[in-house]
Design an enzyme around this catalytic site. Structure first.
Site, PDB file in Angstrom:
ATOM      1  CE  LYS A 190       0.610   1.467   4.383  1.00  0.00           C
ATOM      2  NZ  LYS A 190       0.824   2.856   4.871  1.00  0.00           N
ATOM      3  CB  THR A 247      -1.775   4.873   2.637  1.00  0.00           C
ATOM      4  OG1 THR A 247      -1.836   4.171   3.874  1.00  0.00           O
ATOM      5  CG2 THR A 247      -0.391   5.459   2.485  1.00  0.00           C
TER       6      THR A 247
END
Length: 329
Positions: A190, A247
């Protein structure tokens, strides 16, 4: 329930936040850092003025540059950057008590060896019980006491449950898992994908492109996870999809901010603005790990190429848009 002693290795923003969490119900939580000047400033100011201004350390948090207190710690939180984890664990090993739980809190892959953090710790401190903490969380939110939920994984379910009980607070909720690799893959991937989303935002490509990148990025994360035997519930959970969404959609993320600067025309050397973005170091390693397993990750590959000046942002956009049409599944 008695509170196990905790030692936090790493005095950056996330280390300070986790030390505050661990201070609940404990008289003293050592917060170690290698930079003596930084530790002196933390002890004097009682806050990390650079990264967490106005958010004080809890009274029980004790900044220190001395590793000797590790001998008393039943739980160690490893909150140093992924590429420094091996050297720090090597320093700490002489002081670690046998059977202590070592919880890695860094999201990345070691570039030289292509190993995940749990593997690095197991090699350097074989007498420790290794666990992994990961999930959607910003240090400032945790320090403010805002509700946060993350995943803690250990090979042994009883250990995972014990650690969750020891580290959870009213506002910091831990869910347990025994899928270490799945949790680590989510955290590492991620960060790289967030750089891509930041670049799209910096290039003002619009919300539709942002949503497409998150969805297709998750497809890449899932393919890699499945190749490693990760569980679907892990990849769809807090440490996978949850962390990816957080994120990839907030300028609070250092990885997103790095991508935004790249999208705005800055070079990889200029774009970090003095802040550590784990995805910048993990990108090439993630791509290598995927290639070893013959997993296609075009977004991650584009990010790695941009960071090593082998591809421009415009070139990456063109290459992704011009890929052969295919079925979504």
């Amino acid at each position: 329930m008695s509170r196990a002693s905790v030692f936090v290795l790493g005095a950056g923003a996330w280390g300070a936040a986790l030390a505050n969490v661990a201070s609940a119900g404990r008289d003293r939580v050592p917060l170690w850092g290698h930079d003596t000047a930084h530790i002196a400033a933390l002890a004097r100011d009682r806050e990390n003025r650079r990264h967490l201004p106005g958010l004080p350390l809890a009274p029980a948090v004790a900044p220190t540059a001395d590793l000797s207190d590790l001998a008393e710690a039943e739980i160690v939180l490893g909150v140093v950057p992924a590429q420094a984890m091996r050297s720090v664990v090597r320093q700490a090993r002489p002081y670690l008590r046998k059977g202590a739980a070592f919880v890695t809190c860094a999201k990345g892959i070691e570039r030289d060896t292509l190993k995940f953090m749990s593997e690095v710790v197991a090699e350097e401190a074989p007498e420790a019980e290794v666990a992994v903490l990961s999930g959607p969380s910003f240090a400032s939110d945790v320090c403010k006491g805002l509700p946060t939920a993350v995943t803690l994984a250990a090979g042994d379910d009883a250990l995972a449950q014990h650690l969750c009980e020891q580290l959870s607070t009213r506002t910091f909720r831990l869910y347990r898992s025994t899928d270490l690799r799945g949790v680590e893959i989510g955290g590492a991937a991620k960060n790289v994908l967030a750089i891509a989303c930041g670049m799209a935002a910096g290039r003002a490509l619009g919300a539709s492109a942002q949503a497409a990148l998150i969805a297709r990025g998750f497809a890449e994360l899932r393919r890699l996870g499945e190749a490693w035997g990760a569980r679907q519930e892990t990849l769809m959970g807090l440490s996978g999809l949850g962390d990816l969404v957080l994120t990839c959609g907030s300028a609070q993320s250092r990885n997103f901010a790095l991508g935004y600067a790249l999208g705005g025309g800055e070079t990889p050397r200029e774009a970090n603005h003095g802040k550590l973005a784990e995805g910048a170091f993990t990108a090439s390693a993630l791509v290598e790990v995927a290639r070893e397993r013959q997993i296609e990750m075009p977004i991650a590959e584009a990010v790695a190429a941009i960071l090593t000046n082998r591809l421009s942002v415009e070139g990456a956009i063109d290459s992704l848009l011009m890929r052969p049409l295919r079925a979504e599944a």
